[in-house]
Scaffold this motif. Structure first.
Motif, PDB file in Angstrom:
ATOM      1  N   LEU A 199       0.844  -1.341   0.016  1.00  8.52           N
ATOM      2  CA  LEU A 199       0.011  -0.014   0.019  1.00  8.52           C
ATOM      3  C   LEU A 199       0.735   1.262   0.039  1.00  8.52           C
ATOM      4  O   LEU A 199       1.724   1.296   0.733  1.00  8.52           O
ATOM      5  CB  LEU A 199      -0.777   0.035   1.282  1.00  8.52           C
ATOM      6  N   GLU A 200       0.672   2.162  -0.976  1.00 11.99           N
ATOM      7  CA  GLU A 200       1.442   3.324  -0.757  1.00 11.99           C
ATOM      8  C   GLU A 200       0.907   4.377   0.175  1.00 11.99           C
ATOM      9  O   GLU A 200      -0.250   4.565   0.385  1.00 11.99           O
ATOM     10  CB  GLU A 200       1.118   4.227  -2.273  1.00 11.99           C
ATOM     11  N   LEU A 201       1.775   4.773   1.025  1.00  8.70           N
ATOM     12  CA  LEU A 201       1.504   5.713   2.128  1.00  8.70           C
ATOM     13  C   LEU A 201       0.886   6.931   1.380  1.00  8.70           C
ATOM     14  O   LEU A 201       1.470   7.617   0.405  1.00  8.70           O
ATOM     15  CB  LEU A 201       2.936   5.872   2.939  1.00  8.70           C
ATOM     16  N   PRO A 202       0.120   7.712   2.182  1.00  8.34           N
ATOM     17  CA  PRO A 202      -0.018   9.008   1.684  1.00  8.34           C
ATOM     18  C   PRO A 202       1.034  10.108   1.340  1.00  8.34           C
ATOM     19  O   PRO A 202       1.907  10.069   2.341  1.00  8.34           O
ATOM     20  CB  PRO A 202      -1.265   9.831   2.596  1.00  8.34           C
ATOM     21  N   GLU A 237      -8.661  -8.106   8.152  1.00  2.00           N
ATOM     22  CA  GLU A 237      -9.762  -9.089   8.080  1.00  2.00           C
ATOM     23  C   GLU A 237      -9.669 -10.231   6.976  1.00  2.00           C
ATOM     24  O   GLU A 237     -10.016 -11.292   7.426  1.00  2.00           O
ATOM     25  CB  GLU A 237     -11.113  -8.345   7.707  1.00  2.00           C
ATOM     26  N   ALA A 238      -9.108 -10.032   6.017  1.00  2.00           N
ATOM     27  CA  ALA A 238      -9.050 -11.036   4.920  1.00  2.00           C
ATOM     28  C   ALA A 238      -7.917 -11.968   5.200  1.00  2.00           C
ATOM     29  O   ALA A 238      -7.674 -12.969   4.323  1.00  2.00           O
ATOM     30  CB  ALA A 238      -9.115 -10.563   3.515  1.00  2.00           C
ATOM     31  N   GLY A 239      -6.768 -11.766   5.943  1.00  2.00           N
ATOM     32  CA  GLY A 239      -5.595 -12.350   6.334  1.00  2.00           C
ATOM     33  C   GLY A 239      -4.619 -12.383   5.260  1.00  2.00           C
ATOM     34  O   GLY A 239      -3.891 -13.136   5.350  1.00  2.00           O
ATOM     35  N   LEU A 240      -4.539 -11.145   4.487  1.00  2.00           N
ATOM     36  CA  LEU A 240      -3.493 -11.006   3.647  1.00  2.00           C
ATOM     37  C   LEU A 240      -2.360 -10.305   4.013  1.00  2.00           C
ATOM     38  O   LEU A 240      -2.568  -9.554   5.035  1.00  2.00           O
ATOM     39  CB  LEU A 240      -3.951 -10.100   2.393  1.00  2.00           C
ATOM     40  N   ASN A 241      -1.250 -10.783   3.688  1.00  2.00           N
ATOM     41  CA  ASN A 241       0.153 -10.153   4.481  1.00  2.00           C
ATOM     42  C   ASN A 241       0.249  -8.794   3.463  1.00  2.00           C
ATOM     43  O   ASN A 241      -0.004  -8.859   2.234  1.00  2.00           O
ATOM     44  CB  ASN A 241       1.307 -10.712   3.935  1.00  2.00           C
ATOM     45  N   PHE A 242       0.650  -7.711   4.247  1.00  4.40           N
ATOM     46  CA  PHE A 242       0.825  -6.487   3.503  1.00  4.40           C
ATOM     47  C   PHE A 242       1.915  -5.465   4.089  1.00  4.40           C
ATOM     48  O   PHE A 242       2.194  -5.799   5.301  1.00  4.40           O
ATOM     49  CB  PHE A 242      -0.544  -5.547   3.347  1.00  4.40           C
ATOM     50  N   SER A 243       2.294  -4.614   3.554  1.00  3.54           N
ATOM     51  CA  SER A 243       3.339  -3.518   3.966  1.00  3.54           C
ATOM     52  C   SER A 243       3.095  -2.305   3.197  1.00  3.54           C
ATOM     53  O   SER A 243       2.318  -2.258   2.286  1.00  3.54           O
ATOM     54  CB  SER A 243       4.736  -3.842   3.642  1.00  3.54           C
ATOM     55  N   TYR A 244       3.680  -1.205   3.869  1.00  6.60           N
ATOM     56  CA  TYR A 244       3.491   0.103   3.118  1.00  6.60           C
ATOM     57  C   TYR A 244       4.830   0.513   2.521  1.00  6.60           C
ATOM     58  O   TYR A 244       5.695   0.125   3.163  1.00  6.60           O
ATOM     59  CB  TYR A 244       3.136   1.232   4.384  1.00  6.60           C
ATOM     60  N   VAL A 245       4.712   1.327   1.637  1.00  5.18           N
ATOM     61  CA  VAL A 245       5.670   2.031   1.080  1.00  5.18           C
ATOM     62  C   VAL A 245       5.511   3.623   0.643  1.00  5.18           C
ATOM     63  O   VAL A 245       4.365   4.000   0.355  1.00  5.18           O
ATOM     64  CB  VAL A 245       6.029   1.348  -0.359  1.00  5.18           C
TER      65      VAL A 245
END
Length: 172
Positions: free
Chosen positions: A66-69, A94-102
């Motif tokens: 996910l792109e940070l604002p 909630e969906a159990g997906l792995n994610f990070s911010y950039v």
């Protein structure tokens, strides 16, 4: 290996998925989710509802970025984008997906050599890599973020849910 990315905005959720098909080939798909409303707070419920319905299609993704604002002088815009990012993050959790911010300057510098790359430079890079580019600039951004994420995922050891080490800290 399959990585998704989201270009965070208050008007639409632009997304892209990059899948590594072989040593030097990858394929992509992209799109956007839109909702009606004049103000960000009017669009937010519709965007979140549509995104929540869309996310189960992403179960095959290994990671989502996910792109940070972007910080702007307009505090209201930054706050609205941050609220959107929080909503997207909650749906992914909630969906159990792995994610990070950039941060946008990080992926732009890594892919294009300049953290302040222009929209035209991003679109040209996407066309050079994939032979085609989505019509939407936000989808081009999401595609570039997904490609950065794929590169990052392949070359950076994961250290925990939602966290990765920068390449220079990872010893690469």
């Amino acid at each position: 290996m399959r990585v998704a990315a989201i270009d965070t905005d208050t008007k639409q959720i632009a997304w892209a998925v990059v899948e590594l098909g072989g040593p030097e080939s990858s394929t992509f798909m992209s799109g956007s989710i839109k909702a009606k409303g004049r103000r960000a707070e009017d669009r937010f419920p519709g965007l979140m509802k549509s995104f929540r319905e869309f996310v189960p299609l992403w179960w095959r993704n290994d990671w989502v970025y996910l792109e940070l604002p972007a910080y702007t002088r307009n505090a209201g815009a930054t706050i609205s984008q941050s609220v959107m990012l929080g909503g997207l993050s909650a749906v992914l959790l909630e969906a159990g997906l792995n994610f990070s911010y950039v941060n946008n300057t990080v992926w732009k510098k890594a892919l294009l050599g300049a953290g302040n790359a222009t929209k035209d430079q991003i679109r040209a890079w996407v066309k050079a890599c994939y032979g085609d580019a989505p019509n939407s600039q936000d989808e081009c951004d999401a595609l570039a973020i997904a490609q950065w994420g794929l590169n990052n995922f392949l070359h950076t050891p994961l250290v925990g849910a939602g966290d990765t080490l920068p390449l220079d800290e990872a010893g690469s």
